[in-house]
Scaffold this active site. Sequence first.
Site: not given
Length: 206
Positions: A17, A19, A178
């Site tokens: 991922d 961001d 995250d």
Amino acid sequence: MKRVLLPEKKYAGYIFDLDGTLVDSMPLHYKAWRLALEKAGAPYEAFLPEEFYSCGGKSARDVVLYICEKYGVVMDPDAVSEDKRATYLNLLEREGVTPIPETVDFVRSLGDGAPVAIATGSMMPGARMTLKSAGIEGLFPLVVTPEDVAHGKPAPDMFLLAAERLGASPGDCVVFEDAEPGIQAAAAAGMECVRVETPPEYLTRI
């Protein structure tokens, strides 16, 4: 706070991922969301920090649809998501973002030509500008965005496409994420997942 427990096992594909996983851009994304949602008439209690983080990895359009359904507001998902993206790019140009050392250093440790890819909920212009702002655009020749698939996270489509383009089977790939939608997408894709923790102070920082 140690943000990630790095894997020792070798994989045929490493999918990240963007961001909050490779780049500390989530506070800037949140600021852009607040501005865009306020302009669109959403109530302030819609999309406070914890809820924002719970939607990490979803496409902007899916986020707007989620807010409309949950809070009973009427907003144009395309117009609001486009305004949010434009606002983010303006903020990015002014304020910039920094890489997350633990994950970026791990990518560099894999060496040149390693089977790495990004699968992000951001559209390509924003993803490219974020990578450039963080100084890591050269590390990732392969970037998959919601524009490339029928369904964004938490569906597995982006991760499966990234694996296909890497020439790796899903079961031989690991995902770094995250946020919960991305973690769910990795599980649905049949991939192992490494969680990148969000520091607790981020909820107050933004």
